[in-house]
Scaffold this active site. Structure first.
Site, PDB file in Angstrom:
ATOM      1  N   LYS A 103      -3.441   4.333 -10.378  1.00 56.35           N
ATOM      2  CA  LYS A 103      -4.709   4.751 -10.934  1.00 56.35           C
ATOM      3  C   LYS A 103      -3.807   5.754 -11.263  1.00 56.35           C
ATOM      4  CE  LYS A 103      -9.034   5.581 -10.270  1.00 56.35           C
ATOM      5  NZ  LYS A 103      -9.480   6.868  -9.122  1.00 56.35           N
TER       6      LYS A 103
ATOM      7  N   MET B 138     -13.263   4.953  -2.127  1.00 59.05           N
ATOM      8  CA  MET B 138     -12.613   6.995  -1.259  1.00 59.05           C
ATOM      9  C   MET B 138     -13.892   7.952  -2.211  1.00 59.05           C
ATOM     10  SD  MET B 138      -9.380   6.221  -0.383  1.00 59.05           S
ATOM     11  CE  MET B 138      -8.323   6.317  -1.938  1.00 59.05           C
TER      12      MET B 138
ATOM     13  N   SER C 172       4.296 -32.322  13.786  1.00 57.19           N
ATOM     14  CA  SER C 172       3.152 -31.986  12.979  1.00 57.19           C
ATOM     15  C   SER C 172       2.808 -30.659  13.935  1.00 57.19           C
ATOM     16  CB  SER C 172       2.629 -32.701  12.526  1.00 57.19           C
ATOM     17  OG  SER C 172       1.351 -32.824  12.220  1.00 57.19           O
TER      18      SER C 172
ATOM     19  N   CYS D 106      -0.839 -29.582  10.493  1.00 58.23           N
ATOM     20  CA  CYS D 106      -2.448 -29.771  10.692  1.00 58.23           C
ATOM     21  C   CYS D 106      -2.817 -29.475  11.580  1.00 58.23           C
ATOM     22  CB  CYS D 106      -2.007 -31.461  11.420  1.00 58.23           C
ATOM     23  SG  CYS D 106      -1.646 -31.915  12.881  1.00 58.23           S
TER      24      CYS D 106
ATOM     25  N   ARG E 103      -9.369  12.631  -8.061  1.00 62.72           N
ATOM     26  CA  ARG E 103      -9.779  11.840  -7.252  1.00 62.72           C
ATOM     27  C   ARG E 103      -8.596  10.819  -6.302  1.00 62.72           C
ATOM     28  NH1 ARG E 103     -12.603   8.317 -12.530  1.00 62.72           N
ATOM     29  NH2 ARG E 103     -10.989   9.796 -13.928  1.00 62.72           N
TER      30      ARG E 103
ATOM     31  N   GLY F 154     -14.485   2.396  -4.821  1.00 61.53           N
ATOM     32  CA  GLY F 154     -16.384   2.845  -4.170  1.00 61.53           C
ATOM     33  C   GLY F 154     -15.790   3.554  -3.028  1.00 61.53           C
TER      34      GLY F 154
ATOM     35  N   HIS G  95     -21.417  -1.401  -8.493  1.00 63.11           N
ATOM     36  CA  HIS G  95     -20.962  -1.224  -7.201  1.00 63.11           C
ATOM     37  C   HIS G  95     -21.445  -2.961  -7.044  1.00 63.11           C
ATOM     38  CE1 HIS G  95     -20.330  -1.618  -2.731  1.00 63.11           C
ATOM     39  NE2 HIS G  95     -19.331  -0.867  -3.064  1.00 63.11           N
TER      40      HIS G  95
ATOM     41  N   TYR H 211       5.216 -30.636   4.025  1.00 58.72           N
ATOM     42  CA  TYR H 211       3.846 -30.876   3.518  1.00 58.72           C
ATOM     43  C   TYR H 211       2.767 -29.672   4.948  1.00 58.72           C
ATOM     44  CZ  TYR H 211       2.737 -33.592   7.590  1.00 58.72           C
ATOM     45  OH  TYR H 211       2.837 -34.867   8.296  1.00 58.72           O
TER      46      TYR H 211
ATOM     47  N   ARG I  38      -6.633  -0.983 -15.523  1.00 61.72           N
ATOM     48  CA  ARG I  38      -6.299  -1.295 -13.961  1.00 61.72           C
ATOM     49  C   ARG I  38      -5.915  -2.908 -14.753  1.00 61.72           C
ATOM     50  NH1 ARG I  38     -10.538   0.687 -10.271  1.00 61.72           N
ATOM     51  NH2 ARG I  38     -12.227  -0.727 -10.981  1.00 61.72           N
TER      52      ARG I  38
END
Lengths: 898, 898
Positions: free
Chosen positions: B26, B107, B789, B856, B96, B105, B464, B876, B346
């Site tokens: 912020k 804090m 693997s 895996c 704030r 929400g 919220h 992989y 933001r």
């Protein structure tokens, strides 16, 4: 060009005694004996490199080998004036295996090689002794047929086939002793032996000497991988890669008549270590006759009258050998027409008792140094002199049914079994076994391993049974000739008493006495002096030597030795054995005593924190009392105390419905709720479950109670003027934060107790390293731990992914398949688990230079593991009280090796 | 001197948008907005370093702070011509929180700081608006009382205490809407609020402005460690160490009358990604009014007619913001007397659907690059567009009972629960839950996490509920104003239908519709195109964007992605998702199908090798058939096939007495023998027991059968012209020799099959690395393994000494206590397990440079773990079919991260 063949003779030797890896123990010592001028028949050694080549290349030889062997044979022919393969004046050879470490009876031997149908006549002519010639020939065929051509006992046969043929012939001609067979009998025997070979193998016995030689060399190399050799190596951790050498040596003959003979002997008694010649011999005999137990040999001392000249030569050789090799020697010799020839010498295997006596004696004789004495005693063998002996009164009242040769000291009581298979099965059932055999052979090895004691009716102190018993530290009585063993009916009879398979028998391997039934045991002499204080030290010469040895040991070792113990009485015993503190107190061991278990169960079943604290308050005085006793017993020595470790299910999972009902009414819960909770706490893999510090994290009140019990006990004892050093150990830590949370609780309690009692005491807080993550992140964890103690039991389980309890199903197969050299729960797996320990030590020391490092797994009493702990830089090991002397000796050996 | 305070105003800013770590999101963006000339009320940011200092020093501030704050206030006074603490012309402030990552929400916020009994009169005078002055004052007292002084709802209270007081007053004076309260009412309210504070806390509300300021700053820092903030950070893996900044800003007022107002808005629709302004506002309102859902706000587009001038300013700001920040912006603004002020901007949180649409649109608009698009989509969020939607017909036939705002797209069916506690309990029982609330607050977070869907009757798309749903990808319908929720009776009523707790309800978060009862679901649009082929790609704009995104992803990633699958149909689906082969086929999964289990049990119960081979012969055709199907489905792609892994007890341990009897008669054993065998195979810790290759070592015939099935299938399929690449994987290897023994068997079978079938095929033999010893000795093992693997499930269990099944009992407590940041069975523990993986990769590559490396374990579909796999150099990852797109995206992100 690579050298594969090493010649030796009194005129000189290519090799020497240091080359055991290359020439095998036998080959190296034959060369060494030549070098120091002892009478050795000339010969040559084919090196172990050939064996390695043989197995690496589909059982073939290096190219150069044939030429080198021919050259060596030519040199032998020149030196001895005989001709290999000749008919009139043949050079006869022995071919014997010889590995780096001796493996008695494990591999094969061929004698009298070079004889054939023609040569036997030539030998008869040139020696004028036809009987000798034919006896040698039949022996050769028999050995060659067995070892090289594979004529062996088949399933269903009760006798070795050559023996059976001989037995039959003896029956036909009415002769009892081999020695009474005539030349004609022997000629007939040769014929029948050859026929047996042909019928069994389809092949003819080879008449060509060179074919005989190469066949024999191949058979020796082949025998390196036979089943009994593999079993033996596994038992003694000899790598299969070492290979064996082959020794080819000119024959000398102990079977030429009454001025000849053969024998085996030790320069001191290998059973008890006394400085007397020990061994046996036979007149007019060859090779294995003495060891095989077919004829009962005479004690070596009798040779002084039977063969006085050679005996004088032999005692001179004995002295020369001990002086040169600086150790007890175990020799084989042959006397040919009154002249002594040495066929082998090696360091004698001995019992633990003998090892201690000999080592200390030799230091006192100035033969070796204290360091030599320490290095030479296998640490594990100290257990031989700590093992129980028979209770004196019980033994006096027992029914003695006979006596044999005392070949392995100690007292054994067990059920009788007559073969290895039955012995192993019974041992698997948990029975104590005494293996009873007429004589033993390598095939019996598995049975001997599991037996508490070994009894044989044939064979002397150099027999296979005696030799193996000595090496394994087994209690053994051998050559009990009055004892009649009936394999068929599975009975043993002596002095009119007949015992059946499964009946109890007792043997005293120190005296040779045999008893019917069980006999109560008593602590060993050392324990009576050291721990029980029931024996005056000055009444025990053994204790005097033990004490001397241990003082040398303690002066050299740098590694501390503590004990694992939860009980004040046990702690006192351990201190008697030399413990310098406690390395592991398992607090939960005390939970099962008396009515404590009720409070423990109430604590576990509590449904609120308040209820749990209520139950814990009941446990607090018990725990405090436990620790008070331990601190008092320790008299200021440190005590590592592990907080509650096992999963809670362990304390309630075994409750019977009756116990549940009883507890329910006591603590005001319904039996159903208790059953639900038992069910809820059940875990699929409790070893990896909610245990260790995970309990203390979820139930901090447990940690607080235990810390309070420890510190209140410490304060009480300290205030009575006894110093205390508690070391509080948090188990199963894997994350620094786990430890942080517990450490904070513990410090808070310590501060509170010191303040409220007005007593200050030093204490440490540390952790076990027992899961791989803890080892891998030891740097982080060391920031919060004042000490590490390696819990190698759990660390082995997790690192190998192998449960100790469940691995029985495959660990045997794994050792047979050589996947694992040793049981990793007995000896640290240095390659795997050891790597993690090293990582943890390095990271731990880097993060906290003065960190105290120990081990509390059961590996702490295993010599090899102790040495590993020394090498990686631990401060101490901890083990059960009985293993403490072993750990001390191993630690000293490690320091000397290091 | 250390700088802790950063000033910002349209005249200049100390900080900028890059300093999020220092100034919080912020604060940094307020500075940045000032720098690009947007209308921002001036103020200053107290940096996160102060928060760190605060917690590191017993909640105290650095010395320099007070002076720097005073200086900043003085500058504010100068710029605005007002005086902090003055009565006549007071400078009012907002205070704030603002962390590095926004934590909506989570804090606390305080507005209108600086008013007191005197100043309120001054404000009334200077603005000529007494109602505004008193409204601002009561709001301030309320917020300060709650946040700073701790007047909060107590157990047993149904309403927040200030609300209760206001509600009571409204009742007394007969007013419904806050806005209708008069000055006198507000003055009375102030009196009652102060009395409430006094009675609840014993302390007076502070009249001094400086006291108010420091109290508020302290409260914001204190709120960083409150329970809901901790829960939130744990859920989103925000480190507690980051801390929050505090933003102190001059107030602007949306509550001065009809030309004022306040709102929140997105520059694009964050639910579906469409390029339309999205958000809501209220006229004559302040601060949290819009988000809190007390008054129902208007859609942002309506502002064009209500407040045309400010709306024009706002749309201009929107364009400037998107162009500058190159992302969707989520802003807060206030209009004071017709003038727009920006209070926050933001990057907007968005659903997975929106994330895809927005990212691809922005690339096409030239706003961002393809790489930006890839980096910005949270890989896990792709699952949002793969989640099922309602079946079209079922939805058409369902009973629609109402409609709300579509705040989280997708289809959810579940049982109704009205609060977080009940929702969590039901979810723990395994129920699907729809959380139904009038409105949600951070207290509901735990319930929202477990819910399949969220329905609220109040609050708009910026409420919220909507915000959290968006961020979590939860299906959400909010602001369904016609729906009546009765917490007391636990009912929800709409369109004459009343549903009770536990009843089923269905919500469509894409359309906003609400249905009574369950509705069958259908695959998502993407799946209909990609996998099921039931939808024409050209009919799906979403697919077009998906396709584009995935082509960018695949062009950048270097890590392969395979699937874990045992079933041909599943393999085809996985290929649709982009699988490049199979990373894990668990052969035993097929064992339970049909009557195979009988043959499996027969094999296990066999008492001889012959009997076992007989049973295995029955299994062979089944297994061959399985592999044939898989090879066909793969069409030449590689398949890693794991040999039998689980302990045998798994296949027989659950048999009922009837099954035992039936099997006994089939296979000719007595039921007793079967029961004995079941008992015998039971293990204390089966995870560490006789399983994996340990089975194949003890029963080589099992390995042979499986290898034969694989290779015969391969030969068959290959001979039909389809290429095959089997990769045979030996599980649970810890010792090289284990692997050697199995590899030899497998090669023998392969050679035999290729010869007998006359077909050649390529294949590999490798191993899983799943126990620490294998990782530690990977150099040895690599000599015999063509691939590794990583079985990270087992590797995590052993490395952490933690059973996945049993850890439920403490893992929750561990995460709460911050011992573990994440569940190690979901995300690789990089510090511990990761270290072993790195060791294994290094050693494996050193010993066999070309070794193929994969994973895996179930971690293969977790983005953070995928990135780790990329970094350590695996070839992989393998995961379940649905996770494949996620793994592909994560792999591309990893490649871009370098």
């Amino acid at each position: 060009m690579a050298k594969y063949v090493y010649f030796f003779s009194p005129t000189g030797a290519d090799g020497d005694g240091k080359q055991k890896a290359l020439l095998g123990g036998k080959g190296a010592n034959l060369a060494e004996m030549c070098r120091i001028g002892l009478p050795v028949p000339p010969g040559f050694t084919v090196s172990t490199e050939v064996c390695t080549h043989f197995y690496a290349n589909g059982r073939s030889y290096p190219e150069e080998l044939q030429g080198q062997v021919r050259e060596a044979i030519a040199r032998l022919e020149t030196e001895l004036g005989k001709k290999f393969g000749s008919v009139d004046n043949p050079l006869l050879l022995s071919v014997r295996s010889g590995a780096r470490d001796s493996m008695p009876g494990m591999m094969d031997t061929i004698l009298n090689l070079g004889i054939n149908d023609q040569a036997v006549e030539g030998i008869a002519r040139s020696t004028g002794n036809a009987r000798f010639a034919w006896d040698s020939y039949r022996r050769f065929i028999q050995m060659y047929g067995d070892v090289v051509m594979g004529v062996q006992t088949r399933e269903g046969e009760h006798h070795e086939p050559f023996d059976a043929v001989m037995h039959e012939l003896k029956g036909e001609v009415g002769v009892h002793e081999d020695i009474n067979l005539t030349v004609e009998h022997l000629q007939e025997l040769v014929k029948r032996f050859k026929a047996l070979i042909k019928s069994r193998t389809g092949n003819e016995f080879p008449e060509d000497a060179w074919a005989q030689l190469w066949g024999s060399i191949g058979a020796v190399f082949g025998s390196w991988m036979n089943d009994r050799a593999m079993v033996y190596r596994r038992k003694y951790n000899i790598p299969h890669e070492w290979g064996t050498a082959v020794n080819v040596q000119a024959m000398v003959f102990g079977n030429t008549g009454e001025t000849s003979g053969t024998g085996v002997a030790f320069t001191r008694d290998p059973a008890n270590g006394q400085k007397v010649y020990y061994g046996e011999y036979l007149v007019n005999a060859q090779g294995e006759d003495v060891v095989a137990g077919i004829r009962t040999p005479n004690h070596i001392s009798q040779m002084a009258s039977d063969l006085p000249e050679p005996y004088a030569q032999l005692t001179e050789v004995f002295q020369k050998l001990e002086k040169h090799f600086k150790d007890v020697q175990d020799v084989e010799f042959t006397v040919e027409h009154g002249k002594l020839f040495m066929l082998q010498t090696r360091n004698g295997k001995r019992t633990g008792l003998a090892a201690i006596n000999i080592a200390v004696d030799m230091v006192e004789e100035g033969l070796i140094t204290e360091e030599d004495a320490i290095k030479r005693i296998p640490a594990d063998d100290l257990s031989h002199v700590l093992a129980p002996i028979f209770d004196r009164t019980a033994e006096a009242n027992a029914r003695c049914i006979g006596k044999g040769l005392p070949a392995g000291p100690g007292a054994a009581t067990g059920r009788i079994y007559f073969n290895a298979v039955d012995a192993v099965t019974a041992a698997d059932r948990g029975e104590d076994v005494v293996l009873v055999r007429v004589e033993t052979s390598p095939e019996d090895l598995r049975g001997m391993i599991v037996a508490k004691g070994i009894l044989t009716s044939r064979g002397g102190v150099s027999s296979h049974a005696a030799l193996v018993a000595r090496q394994m530290g087994k209690i053994c009585v051998c050559g009990a000739t009055e004892v009649v063993i009936d394999y068929h009916h599975k009975t043993v009879t002596a002095d009119d008493v007949t015992l059946k398979e499964g009946d109890y028998i007792s043997i005293n391997g120190t005296t040779g006495q045999i008893f019917a039934g069980q006999i109560a045991t008593a602590p060993s002499e050392i324990i009576q002096v050291l721990v029980d204080k029931t024996l005056d030290p000055s009444a025990s010469p053994l204790y005097a030597k033990w004490q001397k040895l241990m003082s040398w040991v303690d002066a050299r070792r740098t590694l501390g030795v503590r004990t694992n113990s939860d009980d004040p009485e046990q702690v006192r015993r351990a201190i008697g054995f030399g413990a310098e503190g406690i390395g592991l107190t398992r607090t939960e061991h005390m939970f099962f005593e008396g009515d404590r278990i009720d409070a423990v169960r109430e604590m576990i079943l509590a449904e609120t924190k308040e209820a749990r604290e209520h139950a814990l308050a009941k446990l607090l005085p018990y725990q405090r009392e436990d620790f008070t006793g331990i601190f008092e017993a320790l008299q200021g020595r440190p005590a590592t105390i592990r907080l509650l470790d096992p999963p809670l299910h362990e304390f309630i999972g075994t409750m019977t419905p009756e116990q549940i009902s009883a507890l329910a009414s006591t603590i005001g819960l319904t039996p159903e709720r208790i059953s639900d909770r038992i069910h809820q706490l059940h875990e699929a893999n409790p070893m990896l479950g909610h245990r260790g510090c995970r309990l203390g994290i979820v139930y901090p009140e447990i940690t607080k109670m235990q810390a309070r019990a420890i510190f209140e006990a410490a304060a009480d004892v300290k205030s009575r003027g006894i110093d205390v050093h508690p070391e509080v150990m948090v188990p199963l830590v894997g994350f620094k934060k786990e430890l942080d949370l517990q450490v904070e609780l513990i410090h808070d309690v310590a501060a509170e107790v010191q303040k409220s009692r007005g007593v200050e005491f030093a204490y440490l807080v540390g952790t076990m390293i027992e899961i791989p993550r803890a080892a891998l992140t030891a740097d982080e964890i060391a920031a919060s731990a004042q000490f590490f103690s390696f819990g190698t039991n759990d660390l082995t389980q997790t690192t190998l992914g192998m449960s100790r309890d469940d691995s029985a199903g495959f660990l045997g197969a794994y050792q047979e398949a050589d996947i694992l050299a040793k049981n990793p729960f007995a000896t640290i797996d240095q390659t795997g688990v050891g790597q993690l320990i090293k990582i943890a030590v390095e990271k731990g020391k880097a993060a906290r230079p003065g960190i105290k490092l120990g081990i509390c797994g059961e590996h702490g009493g295993d010599p090899e593991s102790v040495k590993f702990c020394h090498r990686v830089g631990l401060n101490y090991v901890s083990c059960s009280p009985f293993r403490i002397p072993i750990a001390r000796l191993a630690a000293a050996q490690a320091a000397l090796e290091g």
